[in-house]
Design an enzyme around this catalytic site. Structure first.
Site, PDB file in Angstrom:
ATOM      1  N   ALA A   1     -35.561   1.848  28.807  1.00  0.00           N
ATOM      2  CA  ALA A   1     -35.641   0.878  27.825  1.00  0.00           C
ATOM      3  C   ALA A   1     -36.631   1.046  26.678  1.00  0.00           C
ATOM      4  CB  ALA A   1     -36.067  -0.441  28.620  1.00  0.00           C
ATOM      5  N   GLU A   2     -37.734   1.499  26.945  1.00  0.00           N
ATOM      6  CA  GLU A   2     -38.816   1.864  25.750  1.00  0.00           C
ATOM      7  C   GLU A   2     -38.403   3.026  25.122  1.00  0.00           C
ATOM      8  OE1 GLU A   2     -43.475   2.307  25.014  1.00  0.00           O
ATOM      9  OE2 GLU A   2     -43.055   1.713  27.165  1.00  0.00           O
ATOM     10  N   SER A   3     -37.741   4.006  25.646  1.00  0.00           N
ATOM     11  CA  SER A   3     -37.204   5.080  24.865  1.00  0.00           C
ATOM     12  C   SER A   3     -36.313   4.575  23.924  1.00  0.00           C
ATOM     13  CB  SER A   3     -36.606   6.252  25.826  1.00  0.00           C
ATOM     14  OG  SER A   3     -37.512   6.729  26.617  1.00  0.00           O
TER      15      SER A   3
ATOM     16  N   SER B   1     -37.933   2.179  21.092  1.00  0.00           N
ATOM     17  CA  SER B   1     -38.606   3.094  20.116  1.00  0.00           C
ATOM     18  C   SER B   1     -37.926   3.960  19.307  1.00  0.00           C
ATOM     19  CB  SER B   1     -39.639   4.013  21.139  1.00  0.00           C
ATOM     20  OG  SER B   1     -40.556   3.094  21.786  1.00  0.00           O
TER      21      SER B   1
END
Length: 143
Positions: free
Chosen positions: A63-65, A68
């Site tokens: 999710a963060e990848s 971002s």
């Protein structure tokens, strides 16, 4: 790294921007990237907790990848870079094999903050996790 938005999109598309060693180790593959939508997938195998289920932290890394990347593409139009400042995740069901696919869509795209909702599904298109990521858009280091 270029801060021109079209150049940045092209670099993500051609794979010349590394996702970073953690994403590489986890097998994350980006399949679509723009300031409006980012999609990618990750194998369950190798990203499991001791009971054989997809690790919740692995879902957060996916999710963060993805969020971002979208934030970085958005920030480039202002000559800025994105850094994550908050993430949360709700795990709806387990995944034990195959791949999970994440799709990130913006909730808010501003000049200083970008917030994304990321939905992660399994190979049967069942929702595994819903996450929300907020990134701060900062001046490029050295400026």
């Amino acid at each position: 790294m270029s801060t021109d938005i079209e150049s940045l999109r092209a670099q993500f598309d051609e794979g010349s921007i590394s996702m970073g060693s953690l994403a590489d180790r986890m097998g994350i593959e980006v399949t679509e990237a723009s300031a409006e939508r980012v999609a990618g997938r990750m194998p369950v195998e190798g990203n499991q907790q001791p009971f054989g289920l997809l690790h919740g932290g692995a879902s957060c890394v996916l999710a963060e990848s993805l969020g971002s990347i979208g934030s970085t593409i958005h920030a480039a139009q202002f000559g800025r870079v994105a850094v994550g400042i908050e993430i949360n995740a709700t795990h709806h069901r387990s995944a034990t094999s195959g791949h999970v696919t994440g799709v990130a869509v913006p909730v808010h795209l501003g000049r200083t903050l970008a917030t994304w909702e990321i939905t992660i599904t399994d190979d049967q298109d069942r929702k595994v996790c819903t996450s929300r990521l907020t990134c701060m858009l900062r001046e490029m280091p050295g400026n």
